[in-house]
Design a protein around this motif. Structure first.
Motif, PDB file in Angstrom:
ATOM      1  N   ASN A 173      57.499  26.577  67.888  1.00  0.00           N
ATOM      2  CA  ASN A 173      56.697  27.288  68.871  1.00  0.00           C
ATOM      3  C   ASN A 173      55.465  26.463  69.260  1.00  0.00           C
ATOM      4  O   ASN A 173      54.618  26.153  68.425  1.00  0.00           O
ATOM      5  CB  ASN A 173      56.275  28.618  68.244  1.00  0.00           C
ATOM      6  N   GLU A 174      55.362  26.123  70.550  1.00  0.00           N
ATOM      7  CA  GLU A 174      54.281  25.213  70.969  1.00  0.00           C
ATOM      8  C   GLU A 174      52.913  25.875  70.942  1.00  0.00           C
ATOM      9  O   GLU A 174      51.896  25.176  70.846  1.00  0.00           O
ATOM     10  CB  GLU A 174      54.585  24.636  72.349  1.00  0.00           C
ATOM     11  N   ILE A 175      52.870  27.205  71.009  1.00  0.00           N
ATOM     12  CA  ILE A 175      51.574  27.886  70.946  1.00  0.00           C
ATOM     13  C   ILE A 175      50.891  27.513  69.631  1.00  0.00           C
ATOM     14  O   ILE A 175      49.723  27.133  69.586  1.00  0.00           O
ATOM     15  CB  ILE A 175      51.746  29.418  70.998  1.00  0.00           C
ATOM     16  N   LEU A 176      51.673  27.608  68.566  1.00  0.00           N
ATOM     17  CA  LEU A 176      51.084  27.383  67.244  1.00  0.00           C
ATOM     18  C   LEU A 176      50.863  25.911  66.963  1.00  0.00           C
ATOM     19  O   LEU A 176      49.805  25.519  66.481  1.00  0.00           O
ATOM     20  CB  LEU A 176      51.991  27.999  66.180  1.00  0.00           C
ATOM     21  N   SER A 177      51.854  25.075  67.298  1.00  0.00           N
ATOM     22  CA  SER A 177      51.674  23.659  66.967  1.00  0.00           C
ATOM     23  C   SER A 177      50.517  23.061  67.767  1.00  0.00           C
ATOM     24  O   SER A 177      49.725  22.295  67.226  1.00  0.00           O
ATOM     25  CB  SER A 177      52.968  22.885  67.201  1.00  0.00           C
TER      26      SER A 177
ATOM     27  N   TYR B 186      42.869  21.772  65.578  1.00  0.00           N
ATOM     28  CA  TYR B 186      42.035  21.679  64.372  1.00  0.00           C
ATOM     29  C   TYR B 186      42.113  20.269  63.790  1.00  0.00           C
ATOM     30  O   TYR B 186      41.113  19.743  63.299  1.00  0.00           O
ATOM     31  CB  TYR B 186      42.488  22.702  63.328  1.00  0.00           C
ATOM     32  N   VAL B 187      43.297  19.670  63.851  1.00  0.00           N
ATOM     33  CA  VAL B 187      43.428  18.299  63.354  1.00  0.00           C
ATOM     34  C   VAL B 187      42.562  17.361  64.196  1.00  0.00           C
ATOM     35  O   VAL B 187      41.877  16.475  63.672  1.00  0.00           O
ATOM     36  CB  VAL B 187      44.910  17.856  63.361  1.00  0.00           C
ATOM     37  N   SER B 188      42.559  17.594  65.516  1.00  0.00           N
ATOM     38  CA  SER B 188      41.792  16.693  66.396  1.00  0.00           C
ATOM     39  C   SER B 188      40.303  16.723  66.059  1.00  0.00           C
ATOM     40  O   SER B 188      39.619  15.703  66.142  1.00  0.00           O
ATOM     41  CB  SER B 188      42.008  17.062  67.860  1.00  0.00           C
ATOM     42  N   PHE B 189      39.800  17.893  65.667  1.00  0.00           N
ATOM     43  CA  PHE B 189      38.382  17.971  65.293  1.00  0.00           C
ATOM     44  C   PHE B 189      38.094  17.063  64.103  1.00  0.00           C
ATOM     45  O   PHE B 189      37.030  16.456  63.998  1.00  0.00           O
ATOM     46  CB  PHE B 189      37.982  19.411  64.938  1.00  0.00           C
ATOM     47  N   GLN B 190      39.047  16.998  63.189  1.00  0.00           N
ATOM     48  CA  GLN B 190      38.845  16.150  62.009  1.00  0.00           C
ATOM     49  C   GLN B 190      38.950  14.672  62.385  1.00  0.00           C
ATOM     50  O   GLN B 190      38.238  13.837  61.832  1.00  0.00           O
ATOM     51  CB  GLN B 190      39.849  16.505  60.909  1.00  0.00           C
ATOM     52  N   VAL B 191      39.836  14.364  63.330  1.00  0.00           N
ATOM     53  CA  VAL B 191      39.927  12.980  63.812  1.00  0.00           C
ATOM     54  C   VAL B 191      38.578  12.579  64.405  1.00  0.00           C
ATOM     55  O   VAL B 191      38.038  11.503  64.121  1.00  0.00           O
ATOM     56  CB  VAL B 191      41.043  12.835  64.869  1.00  0.00           C
TER      57      VAL B 191
ATOM     58  N   MET C  33      44.370  18.721  56.462  1.00  0.00           N
ATOM     59  CA  MET C  33      45.594  18.943  55.714  1.00  0.00           C
ATOM     60  C   MET C  33      46.268  20.309  55.950  1.00  0.00           C
ATOM     61  O   MET C  33      47.459  20.350  56.298  1.00  0.00           O
ATOM     62  CB  MET C  33      45.217  18.783  54.243  1.00  0.00           C
ATOM     63  N   PRO C  34      45.547  21.442  55.798  1.00  0.00           N
ATOM     64  CA  PRO C  34      46.236  22.726  55.963  1.00  0.00           C
ATOM     65  C   PRO C  34      46.894  22.850  57.337  1.00  0.00           C
ATOM     66  O   PRO C  34      48.006  23.365  57.455  1.00  0.00           O
ATOM     67  CB  PRO C  34      45.117  23.761  55.806  1.00  0.00           C
ATOM     68  N   TYR C  35      46.206  22.370  58.358  1.00  0.00           N
ATOM     69  CA  TYR C  35      46.726  22.529  59.713  1.00  0.00           C
ATOM     70  C   TYR C  35      47.906  21.591  59.949  1.00  0.00           C
ATOM     71  O   TYR C  35      48.927  21.982  60.516  1.00  0.00           O
ATOM     72  CB  TYR C  35      45.600  22.283  60.719  1.00  0.00           C
ATOM     73  N   ALA C  36      47.744  20.356  59.507  1.00  0.00           N
ATOM     74  CA  ALA C  36      48.826  19.393  59.688  1.00  0.00           C
ATOM     75  C   ALA C  36      50.063  19.829  58.908  1.00  0.00           C
ATOM     76  O   ALA C  36      51.185  19.778  59.412  1.00  0.00           O
ATOM     77  CB  ALA C  36      48.362  18.009  59.237  1.00  0.00           C
ATOM     78  N   MET C  37      49.841  20.311  57.684  1.00  0.00           N
ATOM     79  CA  MET C  37      50.972  20.730  56.865  1.00  0.00           C
ATOM     80  C   MET C  37      51.673  21.946  57.468  1.00  0.00           C
ATOM     81  O   MET C  37      52.891  22.088  57.346  1.00  0.00           O
ATOM     82  CB  MET C  37      50.516  21.056  55.435  1.00  0.00           C
ATOM     83  N   THR C  38      50.882  22.820  58.121  1.00  0.00           N
ATOM     84  CA  THR C  38      51.502  23.972  58.763  1.00  0.00           C
ATOM     85  C   THR C  38      52.460  23.502  59.856  1.00  0.00           C
ATOM     86  O   THR C  38      53.567  24.021  59.994  1.00  0.00           O
ATOM     87  CB  THR C  38      50.430  24.895  59.361  1.00  0.00           C
ATOM     88  N   VAL C  39      52.019  22.506  60.627  1.00  0.00           N
ATOM     89  CA  VAL C  39      52.889  21.981  61.695  1.00  0.00           C
ATOM     90  C   VAL C  39      54.152  21.383  61.080  1.00  0.00           C
ATOM     91  O   VAL C  39      55.269  21.636  61.539  1.00  0.00           O
ATOM     92  CB  VAL C  39      52.132  20.920  62.527  1.00  0.00           C
ATOM     93  N   VAL C  40      53.976  20.612  60.014  1.00  0.00           N
ATOM     94  CA  VAL C  40      55.132  19.987  59.369  1.00  0.00           C
ATOM     95  C   VAL C  40      56.087  21.058  58.843  1.00  0.00           C
ATOM     96  O   VAL C  40      57.302  21.018  59.090  1.00  0.00           O
ATOM     97  CB  VAL C  40      54.665  19.064  58.225  1.00  0.00           C
ATOM     98  N   ALA C  41      55.501  22.050  58.167  1.00  0.00           N
ATOM     99  CA  ALA C  41      56.342  23.095  57.590  1.00  0.00           C
ATOM    100  C   ALA C  41      57.042  23.898  58.683  1.00  0.00           C
ATOM    101  O   ALA C  41      58.213  24.250  58.564  1.00  0.00           O
ATOM    102  CB  ALA C  41      55.493  24.017  56.720  1.00  0.00           C
ATOM    103  N   LEU C  42      56.316  24.152  59.773  1.00  0.00           N
ATOM    104  CA  LEU C  42      56.927  24.857  60.898  1.00  0.00           C
ATOM    105  C   LEU C  42      58.128  24.089  61.414  1.00  0.00           C
ATOM    106  O   LEU C  42      59.165  24.665  61.742  1.00  0.00           O
ATOM    107  CB  LEU C  42      55.913  25.008  62.038  1.00  0.00           C
ATOM    108  N   SER C  43      57.982  22.767  61.465  1.00  0.00           N
ATOM    109  CA  SER C  43      59.072  21.944  61.972  1.00  0.00           C
ATOM    110  C   SER C  43      60.287  22.057  61.080  1.00  0.00           C
ATOM    111  O   SER C  43      61.412  22.230  61.558  1.00  0.00           O
ATOM    112  CB  SER C  43      58.636  20.485  62.066  1.00  0.00           C
ATOM    113  N   PHE C  44      60.064  21.963  59.781  1.00  0.00           N
ATOM    114  CA  PHE C  44      61.181  22.058  58.841  1.00  0.00           C
ATOM    115  C   PHE C  44      61.906  23.380  59.004  1.00  0.00           C
ATOM    116  O   PHE C  44      63.118  23.445  59.131  1.00  0.00           O
ATOM    117  CB  PHE C  44      60.673  21.944  57.397  1.00  0.00           C
ATOM    118  N   ILE C  45      61.098  24.457  59.014  1.00  0.00           N
ATOM    119  CA  ILE C  45      61.706  25.779  59.035  1.00  0.00           C
ATOM    120  C   ILE C  45      62.375  26.052  60.372  1.00  0.00           C
ATOM    121  O   ILE C  45      63.499  26.540  60.435  1.00  0.00           O
ATOM    122  CB  ILE C  45      60.641  26.831  58.693  1.00  0.00           C
ATOM    123  N   SER C  46      61.689  25.671  61.461  1.00  0.00           N
ATOM    124  CA  SER C  46      62.258  25.948  62.775  1.00  0.00           C
ATOM    125  C   SER C  46      63.523  25.126  63.009  1.00  0.00           C
ATOM    126  O   SER C  46      64.469  25.589  63.635  1.00  0.00           O
ATOM    127  CB  SER C  46      61.240  25.633  63.865  1.00  0.00           C
TER     128      SER C  46
END
Lengths: 307, 358, 359
Positions: B145-149, B155-160, A273-286
């Protein structure tokens, strides 16, 4: 859910948030000067072991924090020399710094495994620090207050001081800053060292406050989250604070969801969740374009005058 | 006097080749000194880490197995890096690739053979590519930014992985340990007789040639280089930098997925919680150590594999901690990045005005 | 489950030949015993305990035996060359001390038929591969007894790593033992998906405390949770080793993994030629599981109860997995008077009633 419950939950969130807030603030200043340092994780680890080691030897956590800042800054200077003096690729050099910091901290830490220090907790009298309600205000390590004070201080520095103005100018257009007589290199050195010191202090929050001990790789990837926070915040200090707490809350939520037995979703869902939500939030903001507009124009590019 | 940098019109080929070699040698020399200061037999440690794996023929297969995934991933990443696309989530793409290979294998049950193995590898490539397509999509559509995404998705893949091997794909005969069932023999990669060297090593030897041809000879390779050198130039040349981002991201992911699939089919034969072992991150070093050149990646992959294998040998012989291998790798990278300047610039010492007698 | 294909044997023979060519016979007449460790020997947990066992061999048989170890070996393919390396260096007995080395151990054992292997916590054996494990859950029953009796809230915390049988067994033994002292006791379980992540372990401990747990036990490897309990003035237990140095007040006692006697016994068997492939699962009775000294905070009556459990395990009169046992949904899993067989324990994947968990 009583008030006590909420207070305790907030305290956990503060603990999760403080290190990434500190490291994120440092990185924000670095990036504002036009430099991208991906070595945050490495600098945090060096800070964690430096702070711990100094505390072991001096029995004084304040020196420990200074030691952590010095350790982080020293590590960052390695990066600074390479990218500023030798114009090396910033992404690769930052990654190398992380690998280096991980290795050197484990090596430095060999003689410190198994040792403990007194945790660097609240310096307020116990009647306040452990008070049922007032602990919400007084119950934290000095590092927490330092982090919170640094947010407006950094804002003020960047927005209202001459030095901050120069720093931003260097990040926006290094060539014209250079042409009107500012030393781009010196400004960036200072910014990188500041970023390193802040990452170091963030790192020592792990080894001196949360779990007062040293363990290899104990920052467990938080440095990367600090990096994400800066983009997430659109290079604004206020939003960085909000973003750090947003992430802290998500991390706490994972644990609360698991401990409360929410079994309608697999536990991995909460962990991701924290990581996925960060990506989602990054998308919104960016996508709103504000982030792009705020990004320092020279971010990640080498400074090449006269060529 | 002062030192002045003069940009070379063409990157110096001599420096391009000489600096990586010098970096490795310099790292070894510093290693000897530093280890001696730390009270460890420095010379022995450095010989063990850098040379023993090359001298002992029985270690070659270990080096080959370790180098293969590093080379394959680094090839894909270096293409992206050439275009200024920074995918640092190869580790996640590697994991997802392996999971897709495993999924394909499970779909075929115990059936194996050439076609099934090929399909499993293809699934790995597609899976890794798709996982990398997410950051590409976010970058081109939302400017993320693709570095971060790409890193967050790792980390998500590890959970998958954790979910699949602990849940639907758990080996029913595995005593409830979270791991997939071991592959049927017919679903594994062919192995060179009397060794553990599998077909993936051959793939790692052939791919650099393919990538070299693409980068040096094809229109696409030219486009990647132009986009990487300057977005404005790319626009003038009529190149779509978004398409380059898409292509290089997906190729990077596909290569990582391929590496994950090959590792699964060729070496591990099952996926458990310890499957992700850092190849995706180390490959970033390999790409830079190899100067983003396909053949450079090949050599750099072998060099890093040597330090890994050697680092473990040194643990038993001179009792150095495991972390030192990482320090060596970082040092090599620091030196090579530092010496980058020698490739692009000529260093001129200019006498100061006074010394020159003006 | 033990499958060694023809191909594996074939390539194994090749590798062994290569090895004899490459490494000349060592003049050293001491027998070499090798170890591979998952973490650093300074982790004060799992690896630390195994290293103590290695030191026990050195202490007892040091004149005849030399030990070699490799730490921080990942549980992936990279364990294979490390194992091969140990065999090629002349190790005659190799202990692989983590579950994740299972297939790697089997593979290298196939290549070196003359070398004996001992794999910890696994279940695949061969002529030259033994398995051994510790009944950690017996220790968990002691901890559960103490926690059930001492907890005032009746809500206990359990911080675990992954849902693997060892952890599930530990949770169940802990919960069942606590319920014997306090039938209403519940155990809140958090699995953090890592064996080692100090900040996450710390935050998870705080979470459990906030959800009402006044005693938290850990099944992850760092002393971090104990340090949090120390700060909060609450209690917990050490994992794998006596961790009282990290939290003198919070630390009630600890399960200690004592591998020394087994390691010495197996090394002796190697020396006198009686080594044979076996499966060993030892507990209190054999001295593999031990309970660290109780802290002063454990009242005398609780000490007596805890000692009673230990004594019961030693003379066979006590087994925490004696029915009736219900699972989380209230389904009867073990009938009154029945005792769960070891084979069922080894593969357990359900939690008992009173365990609150997310999966």
């Amino acid at each position: 859910m009583g008030i006590d419950f909420i207070i305790a939950a907030i305290i956990t969130v503060v603990g999760l948030t403080t290190p990434i807030l500190l490291a994120g603030l440092g990185e924000l200043v670095v990036e504002k000067s036009g430099v991208l340092n991906l070595g945050v994780e490495g600098m945090m680890l060096v800070g964690a072991i430096s702070g711990f080691a100094v505390t072991v030897y001096t029995f004084n956590p304040w020196f420990g924090v200074l030691g952590a800042a010095a350790g982080g800054a020293l590590a960052s200077l390695l990066f600074a020399v390479l990218v500023l003096q030798l114009n090396s690729n910033q992404v690769a050099t930052g990654l190398a710094l992380t690998i280096f910091g991980t290795g050197i901290s484990s090596l430095m830490g060999l003689s410190f495994t198994g040792r403990i220090v007194v945790p660097f907790l609240s310096v307020f009298p116990e009647s306040l620090a452990k008070h049922e309600y007032l602990q919400l205000i007084f119950g934290y390590s000095p590092i927490v207050y330092f982090a919170l004070i640094m947010v407006p201080l950094t804002t003020w520095f960047l927005k209202s001081t001459r030095a901050g103005l120069i720093l931003r100018a260097v990040g926006e257009n290094d060539l014209s800053a250079h042409s009107i007589g500012y030393s781009v290199i010196k400004v960036r050195y200072a910014a990188i060292a500041f970023g390193g010191a802040m990452a170091g202090i963030g790192g020592c929050y792990f080894s001196m406050v949360i779990t007062p001990m040293w363990a290899e790789k104990m920052t467990a990837g938080r440095g990367w989250i600090a990096l994400a926070l800066v983009v997430f915040a659109g290079w604004r200090t206020g939003r960085l604070l909000a973003g750090a707490y947003f992430f802290g809350i998500l991390m706490a939520l994972e644990l609360y969801a698991k401990a409360s037995g929410f079994s309608f979703l697999p536990s991995q869902f909460w962990a991701a969740m924290p990581y996925a939500m960060t990506v989602v939030a990054l998308s919104f903001i960016s996508s709103r374009g504000t982030a792009g507009a705020n990004a320092p124009a020279c971010l990640g590019k080498p400074f090449l005058p006269s060529t | 006097m002062r030192i002045k940098l003069e940009k070379r019109r063409e990157p110096s080929l001599a420096m391009l080749v000489a600096t990586p070699i010098a970096s490795v040698i310099l790292t070894m020399l510093i290693g000897i000194v530093v280890f001696d200061l730390l009270g460890i037999k420095g010379f022995k440690a450095v010989v063990d880490i850098f040379l023993s794996p090359l001298l002992a023929s029985y270690k070659w297969q270990d080096v080959a197995l370790k180098a293969a995934p590093l080379i394959i991933i680094a090839l894909g990443l270096s293409m992206g890096n050439r275009a200024q696309v920074w995918n640092i989530g190869a580790e996640g793409q590697y994991v997802i690739g392996a999971l897709c290979s495993a999924g394909m294998g499970i779909a075929f049950g115990q059936t194996g053979g050439f076609l099934v193995v090929l399909l499993m590898i293809a699934a790995g490539i597609v899976g890794g590519g798709l996982w990398a397509a997410v950051p590409a999509w976010l970058r081109t559509k939302y400017n993320v930014n693709e570095i971060l995404s790409s890193l967050m998705l790792t980390y998500v893949s590890f959970q998958v992985l954790g979910y699949l091997v602990g849940g639907p794909w758990k080996d029913p005969n595995g005593r409830n340990f979270p791991a997939t069932a071991p592959l049927a023999d017919a679903q594994t990669l062919p192995v060179w007789p009397e060794s553990t060297v599998h077909l993936g090593v051959l793939v790692a030897l052939i791919l650099p040639i393919v990538f070299w041809v693409i980068m040096a000879r094809s229109e696409f390779g030219y486009q990647v280089r132009v986009v990487g050198s300057s977005a404005t130039a790319a626009r003038h040349g009529g190149f779509d930098s978004k398409r380059t981002i898409w292509a290089t991201m997906i190729i990077g992911g596909a290569m990582a997925g391929l590496a994950g699939g090959l590792e699964f089919l060729g070496v591990l034969h099952k996926i458990d919680l310890g499957f992700a072992s850092g190849y995706g991150f180390t490959a970033i070093i390999v790409a830079f150590l190899g100067r983003l050149n396909p053949f450079g990646c090949l050599i750099a992959g072998i060099v890093l594999a040597v330090t890994y294998v050697g680092g473990q040998m040194a643990q038993t012989s001179v009792h150095i901690p495991n972390s030192t291998a990482g320090i060596f790798q970082a040092m090599m990278l620091f030196f090579i990045l530092a010496s980058d300047i020698l490739v692009r610039y000529r260093i001129r010492v200019i006498p100061s005005a006074k010394a020159a007698g003006v | 489950m033990t499958m060694i294909s023809r191909r594996t044997l074939f390539k194994g023979a090749g590798a062994a030949t290569l090895a004899t060519l490459a490494s000349p016979a060592l003049a050293d007449d001491k027998v070499k015993v090798g170890f591979i460790f998952l973490g650093p020997i300074g982790d004060y947990g799992w690896t630390w305990a195994h290293n103590k066992g290695r030191e026990a061999i050195e202490a007892e048989l040091g004149d005849k035996v030399e030990t070699i170890y490799v730490e921080n070996v990942a549980e992936d393919a990279s364990a294979i060359p490390v194992l091969r390396d140990l065999a090629q260096q002349g190790c005659k007995l190799i202990f692989t001390t983590s579950y994740g080395y299972m297939d790697q151990t089997l593979q290298v054992a196939g290549e070196f038929p003359d070398v004996k292997f001992e794999h910890c916590t696994g279940f695949k054996r061969a002529d030259n591969v033994s398995t051994y494990n510790s009944k950690f859950h017996e220790g968990r029953a002691v901890l559960g007894t103490i926690a059930g009796k001492m907890s005032t809230s009746g809500v206990l915390g359990y911080l675990g790593s992954y849902k693997v049988p060892e952890v599930v067994l530990g949770v169940n033994a802990f919960a069942l033992a606590a319920q014997k002292q306090n039938p209403a006791a519940v155990v809140k379980l958090v699995l953090i998906d890592s064996w080692f992540d100090p900040p996450k372990e710390a935050a998870a401990t705080e979470t459990l405390i906030n959800l009402g747990c006044d005693i938290v036990t850990t099944h992850t490897d760092s002393p971090g949770p104990l340090q949090i309990l120390e700060q909060k003035g609450l209690h917990g237990f050490g994992q794998g080793a006596d961790m009282s140095a990290f939290a003198p007040n919070a630390h009630l006692t600890a399960i200690e993994d004592i591998w020394g006697p087994y390691y010495v016994e197996r090394t002796k068997a190697l020396l006198d030629g009686s080594w044979a492939s076996t499966d060993t699962w030892d507990g209190f009775k054999e001295g593999t599981v031990m309970i660290a000294p109780y802290s002063k905070d454990v009242p005398a009556d609780v000490v007596a109860l805890a000692d009673g459990v230990q004594a019961g395990y030693k003379d066979g009169s006590y087994d925490i997995f004696t029915g009736p046992i219900y699972d989380q949904d209230g389904t009867l899993k073990v009938k009154e008077g029945e005792v769960m067989a070891l084979g069922d324990l080894a593969v357990i994947d359900w939690f008992v009633k009173g365990v609150e968990s997310a999966s």
